[in-house]
Write a protein that holds these residues in place. Structure first.
Motif, PDB file in Angstrom:
ATOM      1  N   THR A  15     114.848 125.736  12.899  1.00 54.35           N
ATOM      2  CA  THR A  15     113.492 125.218  13.016  1.00 54.35           C
ATOM      3  C   THR A  15     113.458 123.735  12.702  1.00 54.35           C
ATOM      4  N   PHE A  18     115.161 121.635  15.318  1.00 56.60           N
ATOM      5  CA  PHE A  18     114.336 121.483  16.506  1.00 56.60           C
ATOM      6  C   PHE A  18     113.232 120.461  16.259  1.00 56.60           C
ATOM      7  N   ILE A  19     112.556 120.581  15.102  1.00 59.75           N
ATOM      8  CA  ILE A  19     111.463 119.655  14.812  1.00 59.75           C
ATOM      9  C   ILE A  19     111.975 118.228  14.747  1.00 59.75           C
ATOM     10  N   VAL A  22     112.437 117.004  18.195  1.00 60.69           N
ATOM     11  CA  VAL A  22     111.159 116.675  18.839  1.00 60.69           C
ATOM     12  C   VAL A  22     110.662 115.321  18.365  1.00 60.69           C
ATOM     13  N   ILE A  23     110.669 115.147  17.039  1.00 65.66           N
ATOM     14  CA  ILE A  23     110.167 113.889  16.489  1.00 65.66           C
ATOM     15  C   ILE A  23     111.010 112.724  16.999  1.00 65.66           C
ATOM     16  N   LEU A  26     110.382 112.141  20.789  1.00 66.36           N
ATOM     17  CA  LEU A  26     109.031 111.634  21.029  1.00 66.36           C
ATOM     18  C   LEU A  26     108.960 110.158  20.688  1.00 66.36           C
ATOM     19  N   VAL A  27     109.494 109.825  19.524  1.00 70.25           N
ATOM     20  CA  VAL A  27     109.412 108.434  19.087  1.00 70.25           C
ATOM     21  C   VAL A  27     110.310 107.555  19.935  1.00 70.25           C
ATOM     22  N   ALA A  30     109.336 107.076  23.956  1.00 71.61           N
ATOM     23  CA  ALA A  30     108.008 106.561  24.238  1.00 71.61           C
ATOM     24  C   ALA A  30     108.090 105.182  24.863  1.00 71.61           C
ATOM     25  N   LEU A 300     110.429 102.336  13.636  1.00 73.27           N
ATOM     26  CA  LEU A 300     110.790 103.697  14.041  1.00 73.27           C
ATOM     27  C   LEU A 300     111.539 104.503  12.987  1.00 73.27           C
ATOM     28  N   VAL A 303     109.062 105.784  10.479  1.00 69.35           N
ATOM     29  CA  VAL A 303     108.147 106.787  11.022  1.00 69.35           C
ATOM     30  C   VAL A 303     108.868 108.117  11.185  1.00 69.35           C
ATOM     31  N   THR A 307     107.765 111.364   8.966  1.00 70.38           N
ATOM     32  CA  THR A 307     107.222 112.515   9.678  1.00 70.38           C
ATOM     33  C   THR A 307     108.091 113.735   9.436  1.00 70.38           C
ATOM     34  N   PHE A 310     107.464 115.240   6.074  1.00 69.50           N
ATOM     35  CA  PHE A 310     106.267 116.091   6.106  1.00 69.50           C
ATOM     36  C   PHE A 310     106.602 117.452   6.698  1.00 69.50           C
ATOM     37  N   ALA A 311     107.406 117.432   7.784  1.00 74.12           N
ATOM     38  CA  ALA A 311     107.774 118.700   8.421  1.00 74.12           C
ATOM     39  C   ALA A 311     108.586 119.577   7.474  1.00 74.12           C
TER      40      ALA A 311
ATOM     41  N   LEU B 134     106.909 127.073  15.665  1.00 73.21           N
ATOM     42  CA  LEU B 134     107.449 125.713  15.590  1.00 73.21           C
ATOM     43  C   LEU B 134     106.325 124.690  15.602  1.00 73.21           C
ATOM     44  N   ALA B 137     104.620 124.333  12.404  1.00 75.71           N
ATOM     45  CA  ALA B 137     105.372 123.648  11.356  1.00 75.71           C
ATOM     46  C   ALA B 137     105.403 122.141  11.568  1.00 75.71           C
ATOM     47  N   PRO B 139     104.091 118.397  11.486  1.00 75.22           N
ATOM     48  CA  PRO B 139     103.055 117.662  10.761  1.00 75.22           C
ATOM     49  C   PRO B 139     102.113 117.008  11.763  1.00 75.22           C
ATOM     50  N   LEU B 150     102.361 105.119  20.341  1.00 70.18           N
ATOM     51  CA  LEU B 150     103.388 104.869  21.351  1.00 70.18           C
ATOM     52  C   LEU B 150     102.849 104.863  22.771  1.00 70.18           C
TER      53      LEU B 150
END
Lengths: 335, 306
Positions: A15, A18-19, A22-23, A26-27, A30, A300, A303, A307, A310-311, B134, B137, B139, B150
């Protein structure tokens, strides 16, 4: 229970991976990332140098793996070094902020105490207010106290925290002048006077966050107690001739606290997110303000790391809530 | 012949729901306030025809009409550039409520889709619910801030500052708030699948598509409606929080959150400029929450008729 905990801990790893992916993606993908913000007048070779100095010229998966290694391997080693005075992490590359050129984790450790004092005490106070309100409103359902409690809860989660904060500033700093509107992070508590000052500057942000949390938790407490008050064992306890006090505060309360405890645990990470706004209103120099600053400065690494922290908190407290639930309620068996 | 008039007309389900809804005092009050607020932002601009973005081109006139207290000409006063606050409140409300409605629609659409798919098709259940976990979870507020930071400028360049920001914010809020609806819908669908009418429909060979559209969806409308009302409230709060953090709509494009953010700088001299948008946001969210509360009671057949 132990196998369940271990299985959940192992499940948390994919988990989190994966998060983090993603973060990171995404960052990084962009279109507004700082790579595109270097002015076009900068000559290409200088531009290459800038990007290289940021470490942004490597392919994406190399940077992702490097970041993972830094976050999960180098930073814990640095922490161990800090505690025991060893030198495991010497010469290793740490996650470095693009804004201040110092390691991200150092800045986070610097900011953590401010957030913890404000957010932590607000949460504790919120829970302490919420439980009695919830208990009494459920016990005297539809009484004027219950109606008032419902209204209080509705207002508590309908009025956004930035508005309550601004109204408090207006009333207590602008009009009455009781509390300062800006939180002074440099204040050191050394004697009685500075302690009073600290209490004063904490009063408003803590009140805002506590109100918000109390509103939600009191609702959970009320409905959970209401569920339990109608149970057979309550009738049995009353029929035995137990004093009402014991029935409600021992038998019913203990059982109805089970879901509430997990809700409280689940709420701890979200409060860090909610505190972003409150910190901004009262200019508390904490983690939320750090995130906002990093976002405005397109920093970056900062950030991404914040982030992700926090996750991690969210995943961790989800796990804690699940385990707590299993421990408190013997009827629930996960395996 | 005349007997038929004696028989009471069959009451529809929605008439029952409405009858129950009416008994919830808070919900009725919330509905009234919400309708009034909608009228204020939609019909209001036709009655109060001042331009919310009008800045007097004559500098002397502009300075003279700056920071006016409430008067007949400007019922809520003017801001630091001489723009009429009442007109700005109407315009800001339009945007805020529009964001709330569209973001809610996106999140409900996504949530229902995921929920129905996960509940109906057993093979999809595992992966889709893992995905939901997911997302839960993640944030959310930090991620929203990052997304806006962005993608705001590129989208604004591509589609104009207003349309681009609107699309981005609505999409970002929708994508990060569908999980609750998905979980509720999945639970309902799982329960529905065990019912006899679904078995009957399946036994006459109804294909999955029609099964979902004709039999499953109409029966999960009530939880979806409750989730939708509560979704409006949280979307409005999220939008105003983003605007308040300076990561929402551009400065010359008023929303309630943005107006509040702009007013904070002048809080000492002109506190009313913070109060109006703040009260508007709070009232909207409060009324929507009460409507949701009433709907939940009205749509719950266990409570209805009590």
């Amino acid at each position: 229970m132990l196998t369940f905990t271990i299985r959940r801990l192992l499940l948390a790893i994919p988990t989190l991976l994966f998060i983090s992916l993603v973060i990171f993606l995404l960052v990084d993908f962009a279109p507004g990332s700082p790579m595109s913000q270097i002015p076009l007048t900068v000559p290409p070779e200088v531009r290459m140098k800038i990007i290289e100095a940021m470490g942004a010229n490597e392919p994406i998966f190399v940077r992702y793996l490097l970041w993972l290694k830094q976050f999960f391997w180098v930073e814990p080693l640095v922490m161990i070094d800090g505690i025991f005075g060893t030198a495991y992490a010497e010469g290793m590359q740490r996650i470095v902020s693009w804004q201040s050129r110092s390691p991200v984790m150092d800045i986070i450790w610097e900011r953590l105490p401010q957030t913890m004092t404000v957010v932590g005490s607000a949460y504790v106070i919120g829970v302490l207010i919420a439980l009695p309100i919830g208990i009494y409103s459920a016990y005297r359902q539809y009484s004027w106290f219950d109606q008032f409690g419902t209204l209080f809860a509705m207002i508590g989660f309908s009025v956004p925290t930035f508005f309550t904060g601004v109204v408090l500033i207006l009333v207590f700093s602008v009009n009455l002048g009781w509390f300062p509107s800006i939180y002074d992070t440099t204040l050191k508590v050394t004697d009685w006077e500075s302690f009073l000052k600290q209490i004063k500057q904490m009063a408003m942000p803590v009140a805002v966050l506590a109100l918000y949390n109390a509103a939600q938790i009191s609702r959970y407490m009320r409905s959970s107690l209401l569920d339990n008050l109608g149970q057979d064992y309550v009738r049995t306890a009353r029929a035995k001739g137990m004093p009402e006090r014991t029935v409600v505060l021992k038998h019913v309360l203990r059982n109805s606290l089970i879901p509430v405890v997990t809700v409280i645990a689940l709420g701890i990470p979200t409060i860090f997110g909610g505190a972003i706004i409150t910190e901004q209103v009262f200019k508390v120099n904490g983690l939320g303000a750090l995130l906002i600053n990093a976002i405005h400065g397109s920093d970056l690494p900062m950030v991404q790391t914040l982030t992700f922290i926090f996750a991690v908190l969210i995943v961790m407290f989800n796990l804690i809530a699940d385990v707590l639930y299993g421990m408190l309620d013997p009827r629930i068996r996960y395996d | 012949m005349t007997d038929t008039s004696v028989i009471e007309k069959p009451r529809s389900q929605w008439a029952d729901v409405w009858a129950q809804f009416k008994t919830h005092k808070g919900a009725v009050a919330g509905l009234t306030v919400f309708v009034l607020l909608i009228l204020f932002v939609t019909v209001g601009p036709f009655i109060w025809t001042k331009d919310p973005t009008f800045i007097n081109p004559d500098a002397v006139q502009m300075i003279k009409t700056r920071n006016k207290p409430p008067s007949w000409e400007f019922p809520l006063g003017t801001d630091q550039l001489g723009r009429d606050m009442l007109a700005r409140m109407m315009k800001g409300g339009q945007v805020s409520i529009a964001v709330g409605l569209v973001a809610m629609a996106i999140s409900i659409l996504l949530g229902t889709l995921v929920g129905v798919m996960a509940g109906y098709f057993r093979r999809l259940d595992g992966p889709l619910m893992r995905l939901t976990d997911l997302f839960l979870a993640l944030p959310l507020l930090p991620l929203l801030l990052v997304m806006v930071m962005l993608f705001r400028d590129p989208l604004a360049r591509a589609m104009g500052p207003e349309g681009g920001t609107f699309l981005l914010i609505v999409f970002a809020i929708g994508v990060t708030s569908w999980m609750q609806a998905a979980r509720v819908v999945r639970g309902e669908v799982l329960a529905l699948k065990e019912r006899e009418f679904v078995l009957a429909a399946r036994s006459i060979g109804t294909p999955s598509r029609r099964m979902i559209l004709r039999h499953i969806l109409p029966n999960v409308v009530s939880p979806i409606m409750v989730a939708a009302t509560l979704g409006i409230a949280s979307a409005i709060i999220t939008e105003s929080a983003l605007s308040f953090l300076g990561l929402g709509f551009p400065p010359d494009f008023p929303t309630w959150g943005r107006l509040l953010f702009d007013g904070v700088d002048y809080i000492q001299q002109y506190p009313e400029r913070v109060m109006w948008p703040g009260i508007a946001i709070s009232l909207t969210v409060l009324s929507v929450n009460y409507i949701g509360d009433g709907l939940r009671d009205a749509l719950d057949p266990r409570i209805r008729g009590r």
